[in-house]
Write a protein that holds these residues in place. Structure first.
Motif, mmCIF file in Angstrom:
data_model
loop_
_atom_site.group_PDB
_atom_site.id
_atom_site.type_symbol
_atom_site.label_atom_id
_atom_site.label_comp_id
_atom_site.label_asym_id
_atom_site.label_seq_id
_atom_site.Cartn_x
_atom_site.Cartn_y
_atom_site.Cartn_z
ATOM 1 N N UNK A 1 -7.129 11.521 -16.829
ATOM 2 C CA UNK A 1 -7.122 12.986 -16.966
ATOM 3 C C UNK A 1 -6.733 13.628 -15.645
ATOM 4 N N UNK A 2 -6.282 14.887 -15.692
ATOM 5 C CA UNK A 2 -5.707 15.569 -14.539
ATOM 6 C C UNK A 2 -6.431 15.399 -13.220
ATOM 7 N N UNK A 3 -7.684 15.855 -13.143
ATOM 8 C CA UNK A 3 -8.419 15.814 -11.886
ATOM 9 C C UNK A 3 -8.674 14.384 -11.438
ATOM 10 N N UNK A 4 -9.047 13.527 -12.367
ATOM 11 C CA UNK A 4 -9.302 12.132 -12.012
ATOM 12 C C UNK A 4 -8.023 11.434 -11.543
ATOM 13 N N UNK A 5 -6.883 11.826 -12.110
ATOM 14 C CA UNK A 5 -5.609 11.256 -11.674
ATOM 15 C C UNK A 5 -5.349 11.613 -10.214
ATOM 16 N N UNK A 6 -5.599 12.860 -9.865
ATOM 17 C CA UNK A 6 -5.413 13.309 -8.478
ATOM 18 C C UNK A 6 -6.378 12.593 -7.546
ATOM 19 N N UNK A 7 -7.642 12.486 -7.978
ATOM 20 C CA UNK A 7 -8.649 11.820 -7.154
ATOM 21 C C UNK A 7 -8.316 10.336 -6.965
ATOM 22 N N UNK A 8 -7.672 9.752 -7.940
ATOM 23 C CA UNK A 8 -7.283 8.341 -7.854
ATOM 24 C C UNK A 8 -6.074 8.164 -6.947
ATOM 25 N N UNK A 9 -5.086 9.027 -7.110
ATOM 26 C CA UNK A 9 -3.807 8.844 -6.428
ATOM 27 C C UNK A 9 -3.855 9.221 -4.949
ATOM 28 N N UNK A 10 -4.433 10.349 -4.615
ATOM 29 C CA UNK A 10 -4.354 10.862 -3.244
ATOM 30 C C UNK A 10 -4.841 9.865 -2.188
ATOM 31 N N UNK A 11 -6.081 9.369 -2.267
ATOM 32 C CA UNK A 11 -6.520 8.452 -1.203
ATOM 33 C C UNK A 11 -5.720 7.159 -1.159
ATOM 34 N N UNK A 12 -5.311 6.665 -2.314
ATOM 35 C CA UNK A 12 -4.555 5.419 -2.349
ATOM 36 C C UNK A 12 -3.159 5.589 -1.782
ATOM 37 N N UNK A 13 -2.516 6.706 -2.117
ATOM 38 C CA UNK A 13 -1.171 6.948 -1.604
ATOM 39 C C UNK A 13 -1.196 7.169 -0.098
ATOM 40 N N UNK A 14 -2.205 7.894 0.373
ATOM 41 C CA UNK A 14 -2.336 8.104 1.826
ATOM 42 C C UNK A 14 -2.557 6.770 2.545
ATOM 43 N N UNK A 15 -3.402 5.940 1.968
ATOM 44 C CA UNK A 15 -3.665 4.631 2.560
ATOM 45 C C UNK A 15 -2.390 3.789 2.592
ATOM 46 N N UNK A 16 -1.653 3.778 1.475
ATOM 47 C CA UNK A 16 -0.424 2.993 1.416
ATOM 48 C C UNK A 16 0.617 3.496 2.413
ATOM 49 N N UNK A 17 0.641 4.813 2.631
ATOM 50 C CA UNK A 17 1.586 5.387 3.598
ATOM 51 C C UNK A 17 1.240 4.936 5.017
ATOM 52 N N UNK A 18 -0.037 5.035 5.363
ATOM 53 C CA UNK A 18 -0.478 4.600 6.694
ATOM 54 C C UNK A 18 -0.200 3.104 6.883
ATOM 55 N N UNK A 19 -0.474 2.334 5.858
ATOM 56 C CA UNK A 19 -0.228 0.895 5.914
ATOM 57 C C UNK A 19 1.260 0.603 6.080
ATOM 58 N N UNK A 20 2.091 1.370 5.382
ATOM 59 C CA UNK A 20 3.540 1.186 5.490
ATOM 60 C C UNK A 20 4.030 1.521 6.894
ATOM 61 N N UNK A 21 3.468 2.573 7.465
ATOM 62 C CA UNK A 21 3.852 2.944 8.832
ATOM 63 C C UNK A 21 3.480 1.844 9.824
ATOM 64 N N UNK A 22 2.289 1.312 9.659
ATOM 65 C CA UNK A 22 1.825 0.267 10.564
ATOM 66 C C UNK A 22 2.573 -1.039 10.390
ATOM 67 N N UNK A 23 3.072 -1.287 9.178
ATOM 68 C CA UNK A 23 3.747 -2.548 8.915
ATOM 69 C C UNK A 23 5.256 -2.468 8.963
ATOM 70 N N UNK A 24 5.780 -1.291 9.273
ATOM 71 C CA UNK A 24 7.229 -1.133 9.350
ATOM 72 C C UNK A 24 7.915 -1.084 7.992
ATOM 73 N N UNK A 25 7.199 -0.542 6.980
ATOM 74 C CA UNK A 25 7.749 -0.505 5.623
ATOM 75 C C UNK A 25 7.897 0.926 5.094
ATOM 76 N N UNK A 26 8.171 1.852 5.984
ATOM 77 C CA UNK A 26 8.263 3.253 5.564
ATOM 78 C C UNK A 26 9.399 3.449 4.560
ATOM 79 N N UNK A 27 10.512 2.783 4.762
ATOM 80 C CA UNK A 27 11.629 2.910 3.816
ATOM 81 C C UNK A 27 11.241 2.382 2.435
#
Length: 295
Positions: free
Chosen positions: A229-255
């Motif tokens: 559902x809408x709110x739960x989808x946002x609550x699920x996606x936001x922290x995970x996407x932020x984490x994956x972005x930080x991880x990608x930056x640290x691992x050289x996988x931004x592209x």
């Protein structure tokens, strides 16, 4: 009858070892279906030569695990589907007989999640433990779960089909998660059975970095869009996407991360058409499982 479904890609030596174990099973009527996902190696020729009794289906192009498993499930004639990835072996020659006995004894159970061990037959395959409870406390226990691994499992075929089978839009990674959610959403249940053991040999093909840097961040978003559902989808996606972005930056996988986000955006309109949020009761059941409760 049990239909054993084995997706195979570029693992001829592995699938031969598994087929040897499957055909050593005792006390059960079965058919064996291997679906080759357009392997570049000699898998098709070797399987035809060594195990001519196998029902061998060959994809015209590489479709991924979800597509390949679904093709096998559609072709299955048994009322129970047992799925094995091609990089497992089966130490127990009565495994399929135990599966059959379990389903007869538990008519309300939809699926059985197998216990996955490393090749030594003793160590837990921790990377594939996505169950909602701690592996240290529950690996050797029976419990109702919201997850199963596509590496080794058993389901009533009719219920698999009713739930929509594996979501092919995901290609690979998280496809079991969504299917498990759909099973639960239609009133089914999945039971982790520690006596049903498969040894996972973790072939290198399954460790491609593409899973971590592309499919995982992309499919987390697609899973939320499809199921939550809408709110739960946002609550699920936001922290995970932020984490994956930080991880990608640290691992050289931004592209790669950017490519994953672009792909998710391209698939978004199609997913909105297919979107079917889980019922409130389903979310409550899944929440109870995280506390080790039987909903």
């Amino acid at each position: 009858m049990i239909s054993v479904v084995i997706p195979s890609y570029n693992r001829s030596h592995c699938v031969l070892a598994l087929l040897k174990d499957v055909y050593a099973q005792k006390g059960v009527e079965m058919e064996v279906i291997v679906v080759d996902d357009c392997s570049p190696d000699d898998s098709v020729e070797v399987i035809r030569r060594e195990f001519p009794q196998v029902i061998l289906l060959v994809n015209g192009k590489n479709g991924g695990p979800a597509v390949t498993r679904n093709r096998g499930i559609r072709a299955a004639k048994g009322d129970v589907v047992v799925g094995f990835d091609s990089d497992v072996t089966i130490p127990d020659e009565h495994l399929l007989s135990k599966v059959e006995t379990r389903f007869k004894a538990l008519p309300r159970v939809t699926g059985l999640a197998f216990r996955l061990l490393k090749p030594d037959g003793k160590s837990e395959d921790t990377p594939r433990w996505w169950h909602p409870v701690p592996i240290g406390s529950y690996a050797d226990r029976e419990f109702v779960t919201s997850y199963f691994s596509g590496t080794a499992y058993a389901f009533r075929r009719e219920e698999l089909v009713k739930a929509g089978m594996y979501p092919e839009i995901l290609y690979m990674h998280y496809e079991e998660v969504e299917l498990a959610f759909r099973i639960i959403d239609q009133g089914g249940s999945i039971l982790h059975c520690p006596e049903l053991v498969a040894l996972h040999h973790a072939n290198e093909v399954s460790r491609r970095s593409e899973v971590t840097v592309f499919y995982k961040p992309r499919n987390q978003i697609l899973l939320a869009v499809a199921c939550l559902p809408g709110l739960k989808a946002i609550q699920y996606v936001l922290p995970r996407t932020c984490y994956q972005f930080v991880k990608a930056c640290g691992g050289g996988h931004v592209r790669d991360f950017a490519r994953a986000m672009k792909s998710a955006g391209q698939l978004f309109p199609r997913l909105l058409e297919l979107r079917k949020p889980l019922r409130t009761e389903t979310l409550q059941r899944i929440g109870a499982m995280k506390q080790g409760l039987t909903p």
